[in-house]
Design an enzyme around this catalytic site. Structure first.
Site, short mmCIF file in Angstrom:
data_model
loop_
_atom_site.label_atom_id
_atom_site.label_comp_id
_atom_site.label_asym_id
_atom_site.label_seq_id
_atom_site.Cartn_x
_atom_site.Cartn_y
_atom_site.Cartn_z
CE LYS A 107 -4.14 -2.13 1.95
NZ LYS A 107 -3.79 -3.52 2.27
C1 LIG Z 1 -4.64 -4.62 1.71
C2 LIG Z 1 -3.94 -5.94 1.69
C3 LIG Z 1 -4.36 -6.99 0.83
C4 LIG Z 1 -5.58 -6.90 -0.04
O1 LIG Z 1 -5.39 -6.11 -1.17
P1 LIG Z 1 -6.63 -5.64 -2.08
O2 LIG Z 1 -6.04 -4.78 -3.12
O3 LIG Z 1 -7.58 -4.92 -1.18
O4 LIG Z 1 -7.26 -6.90 -2.63
C5 LIG Z 1 -3.60 -8.16 0.80
N1 LIG Z 1 -2.52 -8.31 1.61
C6 LIG Z 1 -2.11 -7.35 2.47
C7 LIG Z 1 -0.93 -7.60 3.33
C8 LIG Z 1 -2.80 -6.13 2.53
O5 LIG Z 1 -2.39 -5.18 3.39
#
Ligand SMILES: *Cc1c(COP(=O)(O)O)cnc(C)c1O
Length: 429
Positions: A107
């Site tokens: 993210k």
């Molecule tokens: C947010 C997150 C996900 C999910 O990702 P999406 O794009 O919402 O499907 C998977 N793994 C981790 C570690 C995350 O922080």
């Protein structure tokens, strides 16, 4: 570039307006009005391009002339200030490690890009934006780090008291400056409900609230970059490519599908989920039937109603026959996830974490249908972020990377709240 609301009951807006609003006034997600494939020569020469140039080519049509080229290149450069290595786990299976950024979560990419776009749009205005976000873990840290010190933007993060890990809590409570954390006496859903209420509250209009999760196009669109980076590294094998995304709100996989629309040669997508299996069930039955989320060891994917799935439906013309051509979705439980973690470690000395392990399982399963292909899964967080499960399952002790070390001795500063009225008073103060 113009964006329309997928609820189709709001005016089309510019990139800037879509970034600032987050969600359209009719509560729909924004979607680009046109998607133009990149020239074939781009893919022919991709090995010779830097990540920054690849990212610029991929995203420039979605920004249009709203940010000048040199400024957009600068934003991309700051966004991509770390590596995206591809680790070979076993024959034909690779892990695309998205956790080498400042908070060790994928993210970081979206949060850094979005913060810098907002800062650009606010530079000559007196108005400020307030980014309000509820987190169950990784979003909060990435947003806090990505927006730290960004002019014209205040950030308020709500998290459930006692429900996030110590590392995650420190990542979002120790930075100070324009980042403030609210520790909510409740669970994640309570935080989420308060945030939603604040967005609808006219008394707070003056705060220019916006969200920083993947519903915001400036967080979602840059997530397509790393699919291009993986292709650049795997192209030499000259084999069809299968990609598996461990999916929660389906932002990542949705960005991958957009990359394919731009011409990226991906043969097949797998949306791998934990037992929150709304999408796998949809592909079986054709019925989209969201359920309350269930708690699992891959808790960043504990989502019963994935917000980005509507964007995916748009790209497949909401037609199951089109989905079947290049999209699968499989669900795995915690036991299977732990076995996968152990297998990768015992046979290949690869340390994954539970989200990546779910991605690995989906990839293994789908590759049975494509004997001639190679594949990669997204490893969405560093194992240290989920050290409890990883250390217990693999019977090892992880060392602490410097990105994490640096927050461990900082002082936590948060404000405890319990009710929406307290949130409102905090925002108005
Ligand atoms: C947010 C997150 C996900 C999910 O990702 P999406 O794009 O919402 O499907 C998977 N793994 C981790 C570690 C995350 O922080």
């Amino acid at each position: 570039m113009k964006y329309y609301s997928l609820n189709r009951n709001a005016p089309e807006v510019s990139f800037e307006a879509a970034v600032i609003q987050g969600l359209a006034p009719d509560k729909g997600l924004y979607f680009p009005k046109e998607i133009t494939a990149l020239p074939v020569s781009f893919f022919e020469n991709i090995e010779s391009l830097s990540n920054e140039n690849i990212a610029f080519e991929a995203i420039s049509q979605f920004v249009g002339n709203e940010i000048p080229e040199n400024k957009l290149r600068q934003i991309i450069k700051e966004t991509l200030s770390f590596d995206f290595p591809l680790a070979e786990v076993e024959e034909n299976i690779y892990s695309l490690e998205l956790f080498h950024g400042p908070t060790m979560a994928f993210k970081d990419v979206g949060a850094r890009f979005m913060s810098r776009c907002l800062a650009y749009f606010n530079q000559n205005k007196d108005q400020k934006n307030t980014v309000l976000v509820a987190t169950s873990g990784d979003t909060g840290g990435a947003v806090a780090s990505g927006f730290l010190g960004v002019k014209g933007v205040d950030v308020v993060i709500l998290y459930p008291s006692g429900k996030v890990s110590d590392i995650q809590e420190r990542q979002l409570t120790t930075l100070g400056q324009n980042i403030r954390a609210l520790e909510v006496d409740g669970v994640f859903d309570d935080c989420q409900d308060m945030v939603k209420k604040a967005f609808l509250d006219n008394d707070l209009d003056f705060k220019n609230l916006t969200s920083a999760n993947s519903i915001n196009i400036a967080r979602w669109l840059p997530q397509m970059f790393y699919f291009f980076f993986a292709y650049k590294q795997l192209k030499k094998h000259n084999k069809p490519l299968v990609v598996s995304c461990p999916s929660g709100n389906f932002g990542n996989i949705c960005a991958g599908i957009l990359a394919k629309k731009l011409g990226l040669p991906i043969a097949h997508f797998v949306a791998s989920t934990n037992v929150n299996d709304t999408v796998p069930k949809f592909l079986e039955s054709g019925k989209y039937d969201p359920k309350p989320s269930k708690a699992t060891i891959s808790n960043a994917m504990d989502v019963g109603n994935p917000s980005n799935f509507i964007r995916i439906q748009e790209m497949y013309d909401d037609d199951l026959a089109k989905f079947e051509k290049d999209f699968s979705s499989y669900s795995f439980d915690d036991e299977q996830t732990k076995v996968a973690l152990k297998n990768m470690y015992d046979h290949n000395s690869y340390i994954a974490e539970p989200h990546g392990a779910v991605g690995y399982l989906g990839l293994k399963k789908e590759l049975q249908n494509h004997p001639e292909a190679i594949g990669f899964f997204l490893e969405t967080a560093h194992p240290i972020k989920f050290s409890d499960i990883v250390e217990e399952t693999l019977n090892i002790k992880l060392s602490i990377p410097y990105q994490i070390e640096s927050v461990l001795d900082k002082e936590k500063i948060s404000t405890k709240i319990k009710t929406y009225e307290e949130l409102k008073a905090f925002l108005k103060a």
